[in-house]
Design an enzyme around this catalytic site. Structure first.
Site, PDB file in Angstrom:
ATOM      1  CG  MET A   9     112.923  50.626 -26.591  1.00 59.81           C
ATOM      2  SD  MET A   9     112.488  49.210 -25.412  1.00 59.81           S
ATOM      3  CE  MET A   9     112.911  50.237 -24.020  1.00 59.81           C
ATOM      4  CB  ILE A  57     115.242  54.052 -17.866  1.00 62.94           C
ATOM      5  CG1 ILE A  57     116.617  53.859 -17.375  1.00 62.94           C
ATOM      6  CG2 ILE A  57     115.052  55.577 -17.365  1.00 62.94           C
ATOM      7  CD1 ILE A  57     117.748  54.618 -17.962  1.00 62.94           C
ATOM      8  N   GLY A  86     106.979  52.734 -23.814  1.00 59.42           N
ATOM      9  CA  GLY A  86     108.023  53.548 -24.265  1.00 59.42           C
ATOM     10  C   GLY A  86     109.155  53.848 -23.241  1.00 59.42           C
ATOM     11  CB  SER A  87     111.111  53.099 -21.183  1.00 57.10           C
ATOM     12  OG  SER A  87     111.709  53.423 -20.397  1.00 57.10           O
ATOM     13  NE  ARG A  88     118.463  56.372 -21.248  1.00 56.00           N
ATOM     14  CZ  ARG A  88     118.688  57.375 -20.483  1.00 56.00           C
ATOM     15  NH1 ARG A  88     118.320  58.785 -20.821  1.00 56.00           N
ATOM     16  NH2 ARG A  88     119.917  57.330 -19.816  1.00 56.00           N
TER      17      ARG A  88
END
EC number: 4.1.1.65
Length: 217
Positions: A97, A155, A185-187
């Site tokens: 993301m 994460i 922002g991450s995943r």
């Protein structure tokens, strides 16, 4: 519609924006500089509002499909060894993301939450190979009637400094409903049983609650 996790930040951003706009009228007399400062403040507010948006996406809960838990780009599809819970090989599908994506996490499947754990950690960039094991993260396992146990991992990235996870052990959860939020922002990694038929490709754009990630072969 905005996510509840953004309420305080949105109020602060709104107050700061209003203050900047009003004070700039009082203290800045150069027209071009005045407009630059005001436009910058408004752009900042718009970015905050965009980040915390929570679009309504009705989902017809279905046991035989796995839907995208978040918006973003599919960056990993590979067989890996999952060391925390399964301790065997699984099929990993990861969605990255960016700060402009919707950051709501949705349950990818129906089922019973069997495991939910928070891990403090580093803030490596989300696409770093070690991010799944070393960054701040939460691990959640849901037992689904059709697929068996599905693990997903929120994460944190270089900018994400707070993960919100609503899943608690013993909860019965419904596909597509709100599972949490990752700020800035991450995943998210999905770990699926080997043999699961993946319906997405690398670099494909996924839409949380809509894109079908996988079905059972």
């Amino acid at each position: 519609m905005f996510h509840k996790e953004g309420a305080k930040i949105i109020l602060v951003a709104l107050a700061v924006t209003v203050a900047i706009v009003l004070l700039s009228e009082e203290f800045i007399h150069e027209f071009w500089l005045l407009k630059f400062v005001q436009i910058f403040a408004l752009a900042f507010l718009i970015l905050i509002l965009q980040f915390f948006r929570n679009p309504k996406r009705p989902v017809t809960a279905t046991d035989h499909i796995i839907i995208a838990p978040v918006d973003g780009k599919v960056v990993v599809i590979e067989e890996v060894y999952e060391a925390e819970y399964f301790k065997d090989k699984r099929l990993q599908v990861s969605i990255f993301m960016s700060p402009i994506n919707v950051h709501v996490t949705r349950y990818a499947v129906n089922g019973l939450v069997k495991f939910s754990k928070y891990h403090a950690g580093k803030y490596l960039v989300a696409w770093h190979p070690k991010a799944s094991e070393e960054n701040e993260r939460t691990t959640v396992v849901i037992e689904n009637n059709y697929f068996g146990e599905i693990l997903y991992r929120q994460i944190a990235g270089a900018l994400a400094r707070r993960i919100v996870n609503y899943a608690q052990e013993g909860m019965q959860v419904i596909q597509g409903t709100d599972a949490g939020f990752i700020k800035f922002g991450s995943r998210v990694d999905l770990f699926l049983p080997l043999g699961t038929e993946v319906n997405v490709k690398l670099n494909q754009k996924a839409i949380g609650g809509k894109t079908i990630i996988a079905t059972k072969a």
